[in-house]
Design an enzyme around this catalytic site. Structure first.
Site, PDB file in Angstrom:
ATOM      1  CE  LYS A 102       5.720  11.286 -12.103  1.00 55.36           C
ATOM      2  NZ  LYS A 102       4.873  11.769 -11.004  1.00 55.36           N
TER       3      LYS A 102
HETATM    4  P1  NAD Z   1       6.126   3.237  -3.636  1.00 58.57           P
HETATM    5  O1  NAD Z   1       7.109   2.666  -4.556  1.00 58.57           O
HETATM    6  O2  NAD Z   1       6.548   3.759  -2.307  1.00 58.57           O
HETATM    7  O3  NAD Z   1       4.951   2.164  -3.337  1.00 58.57           O
HETATM    8  C1  NAD Z   1       4.238   1.543  -4.362  1.00 58.57           C
HETATM    9  C2  NAD Z   1       3.388   0.442  -3.747  1.00 58.57           C
HETATM   10  O4  NAD Z   1       2.619  -0.175  -4.794  1.00 58.57           O
HETATM   11  C3  NAD Z   1       4.194  -0.670  -3.101  1.00 58.57           C
HETATM   12  O5  NAD Z   1       3.508  -1.133  -1.945  1.00 58.57           O
HETATM   13  C4  NAD Z   1       4.211  -1.749  -4.172  1.00 58.57           C
HETATM   14  O6  NAD Z   1       4.413  -3.057  -3.651  1.00 58.57           O
HETATM   15  C5  NAD Z   1       2.809  -1.576  -4.721  1.00 58.57           C
HETATM   16  N1  NAD Z   1       2.643  -2.165  -6.046  1.00 58.57           N
HETATM   17  C6  NAD Z   1       3.502  -2.147  -7.101  1.00 58.57           C
HETATM   18  N2  NAD Z   1       2.993  -2.875  -8.111  1.00 58.57           N
HETATM   19  C7  NAD Z   1       1.807  -3.357  -7.696  1.00 58.57           C
HETATM   20  C8  NAD Z   1       0.815  -4.182  -8.278  1.00 58.57           C
HETATM   21  N3  NAD Z   1       0.958  -4.669  -9.502  1.00 58.57           N
HETATM   22  N4  NAD Z   1      -0.312  -4.454  -7.546  1.00 58.57           N
HETATM   23  C9  NAD Z   1      -0.455  -3.973  -6.285  1.00 58.57           C
HETATM   24  N5  NAD Z   1       0.463  -3.196  -5.675  1.00 58.57           N
HETATM   25  C10 NAD Z   1       1.566  -2.897  -6.373  1.00 58.57           C
HETATM   26  O7  NAD Z   1       5.358   4.365  -4.481  1.00 58.57           O
HETATM   27  P2  NAD Z   1       4.538   5.617  -3.937  1.00 58.57           P
HETATM   28  O8  NAD Z   1       5.450   6.766  -3.854  1.00 58.57           O
HETATM   29  O9  NAD Z   1       3.737   5.193  -2.756  1.00 58.57           O
HETATM   30  O10 NAD Z   1       3.576   5.900  -5.196  1.00 58.57           O
HETATM   31  C11 NAD Z   1       2.354   5.200  -5.372  1.00 58.57           C
HETATM   32  C12 NAD Z   1       1.512   5.952  -6.396  1.00 58.57           C
HETATM   33  O11 NAD Z   1       1.286   7.288  -5.926  1.00 58.57           O
HETATM   34  C13 NAD Z   1       2.145   6.088  -7.788  1.00 58.57           C
HETATM   35  O12 NAD Z   1       1.107   6.032  -8.758  1.00 58.57           O
HETATM   36  C14 NAD Z   1       2.727   7.496  -7.753  1.00 58.57           C
HETATM   37  O13 NAD Z   1       2.834   8.048  -9.048  1.00 58.57           O
HETATM   38  C15 NAD Z   1       1.694   8.212  -6.930  1.00 58.57           C
HETATM   39  N6  NAD Z   1       2.194   9.433  -6.294  1.00 58.57           N
HETATM   40  C16 NAD Z   1       3.235   9.396  -5.410  1.00 58.57           C
HETATM   41  C17 NAD Z   1       3.650  10.582  -4.801  1.00 58.57           C
HETATM   42  C18 NAD Z   1       4.735  10.601  -3.750  1.00 58.57           C
HETATM   43  O14 NAD Z   1       4.959  11.655  -3.150  1.00 58.57           O
HETATM   44  N7  NAD Z   1       5.401   9.492  -3.477  1.00 58.57           N
HETATM   45  C19 NAD Z   1       3.041  11.784  -5.121  1.00 58.57           C
HETATM   46  C20 NAD Z   1       1.982  11.789  -6.030  1.00 58.57           C
HETATM   47  C21 NAD Z   1       1.567  10.601  -6.601  1.00 58.57           C
END
Ligand code: NAD
Length: 410
Positions: A102
């Site tokens: 990571k």
């Molecule tokens: P992203 O940046 O596209 O979206 C994140 C979302 O969370 C946004 O809507 C943002 O406004 C919201 N957010 C941020 N801070 C917040 C808060 N304090 N309260 C409420 N909402 C809040 O990110 P993503 O890619 O959708 O990732 C989201 C989660 O999924 C993360 O934990 C990431 O590690 C995990 N994840 C993502 C992937 C991927 O392929 N993108 C894969 C595995 C895990």
């Protein structure tokens, strides 16, 4: 609790069930390599700012290390270390030939211009290009990073190593990415939620859902579950949330989101805070934003019957114990959000073969691999009378442990 201590607790619970020796525990818990680099960048204003970048390469017993790159102000070494180890167990749970890593940079992407983000990304690659690559460690998008960021990474890496599209995944489809990668994590969250509902003998149609986070993962999970005829009662992002008792029109909300940059202000739904969303009376709660949002302080207020961990590490271990005690079913992150890394593997395979699958094949293979992982942890949980989380860790640790022994350490 620090993020890395939390994953250590889950690890040790599964290690106890597997009767792992102390030596093997230490070997599996210790990261292979941790890197912290300075990223000096000229800002648009002409000033020079210095950022800190991290890459933790946790384990490569089963293959090249794989894991996202996060741009968020709270990124630090402890968080990156915890997320790197989650990737090791995640790739093992879905049985794809990778280890775990990571990375991250402690910046708020919303406060940076596109040009600044590009300069930060390229300088970060300059600092670590010798440490990652198609056969060693392959970054991907995570919170705050996009397909465009992955394109800059591939382009900058190529300046040192030549054309190497497989050095990073989650790239734009027009730039060596694949159809279906962007939706894969959210689609996986949705399809696994449906599997969980079926296994618990519940109807999918009409199931009520609340989703925290409406970024890549949350929005695609919402789309999938809406198409499966679930009712999405509430959705939130960093600026607040919206709630509608009859169910939110997800496609309309996406249009509003693209136009305004936030879910707040969406017509046809009432405003709701993130805290209120977590406590809603729904069948399924999906945290899809930050880690550590469900704690012992708010766990008692959660009224959902199931939690599907779309985000990484959204539940503190003490809150997890409260949910277990209350009979709530938790589908753990190391399976629930494994759709992204699985589709990243498809992208890497296609990049290496200079061949492209169609979207239907990507979806079909994704559903098959996640479905197999789900059935394996479900069966293990039944046989050993453990939670789905402990079963998932047991499956992952067992596979990494066996690969370590088979490969030898001489
Ligand atoms: P992203 O940046 O596209 O979206 C994140 C979302 O969370 C946004 O809507 C943002 O406004 C919201 N957010 C941020 N801070 C917040 C808060 N304090 N309260 C409420 N909402 C809040 O990110 P993503 O890619 O959708 O990732 C989201 C989660 O999924 C993360 O934990 C990431 O590690 C995990 N994840 C993502 C992937 C991927 O392929 N993108 C894969 C595995 C895990």
């Amino acid at each position: 609790m620090r993020a890395n201590d939390a994953t250590g607790i889950y690890f040790n619970r599964a290690a106890d069930e597997l009767d792992l020796s102390d030596n093997m525990r230490k070997l599996l818990l210790t990261p292979k390599r941790e890197v912290q680099v300075q990223i000096p960048v000229e800002l648009d204003s002409g000033e020079v700012a210095t950022f800190i970048g991290y890459r933790v390469q946790h384990n490569d017993a089963r293959g090249p290390m794989k894991g996202g790159l996060r741009y968020h102000p709270q990124v630090d070494l402890d968080e990156v270390r915890a997320l790197a180890s989650l990737m090791t167990w995640k790739t093992a749970v879905v049985n794809i030939p990778y280890g775990g890593a990571k990375g991250g940079v402690a910046i708020d992407p919303a406060q940076r211009s596109t040009r600044e983000l590009e300069r930060i990304t390229r300088r970060f690659v300059d600092a670590i290009h010798d440490l990652f690559g198609p056969d060693t460690d392959i970054p991907a998008p995570d919170m705050g990073t996009t397909a465009e960021v992955m394109a800059w990474i591939m382009n900058q890496y190529g300046k040192f190593h030549g054309f190497s599209p497989a050095c990073v995944t989650g790239k734009p489809v027009e730039y060596h990415g694949i159809a279906g990668r962007e939706e894969a994590t959210g689609r996986g969250v949705g399809s696994l939620t449906v599997k969980l509902l079926s296994r618990l003998g519940r109807r999918v149609e009409g199931t009520t859902v609340a989703i925290q986070g409406f970024g890549n993962v949350g929005s695609h999970a919402a789309k999938f579950l809406k198409a499966a005829e679930c009712r999405i009662l509430a959705v939130s992002d960093a600026f607040g949330g919206v709630h509608c008792g009859d169910g939110i029109d997800v496609l309309e909300l996406l249009r509003h989101m693209h136009a305004t940059g936030k879910v707040a202000g969406f017509k046809g739904a009432d405003a709701i805070t993130n805290d209120e969303l977590l406590a809603l009376d729904v069948d399924v709660l999906i945290p899809a934003a930050l880690g550590g949002v469900l704690t012992p302080e708010n766990a008692g207020r959660v009224r959902a019957r199931m939690i599907v961990e779309a985000a990484n590490a959204p539940i503190d271990p003490d809150a997890d114990a409260i949910f277990d005690e209350a009979g709530l079913t938790v589908l753990p992150d190391i399976l629930a959000n494994a759709g992204g890394v699985t589709a990243s593997w498809f992208e890497w395979v296609q990049n290496r073969q200079h061949y492209q699958w169609g979207i239907n094949r990507v979806r079909q293979e994704l559903d098959r691999i996640l479905g197999e992982g789900f059935e394996q942890i479900w069966q293990l949980a039944q046989q050993r009378h453990v939670t789905l989380r402990t079963a998932a860790y047991m499956l992952g640790l067992g596979r990494v442990g066996r690969a370590t022994v088979l490969g030898g350490i001489e």
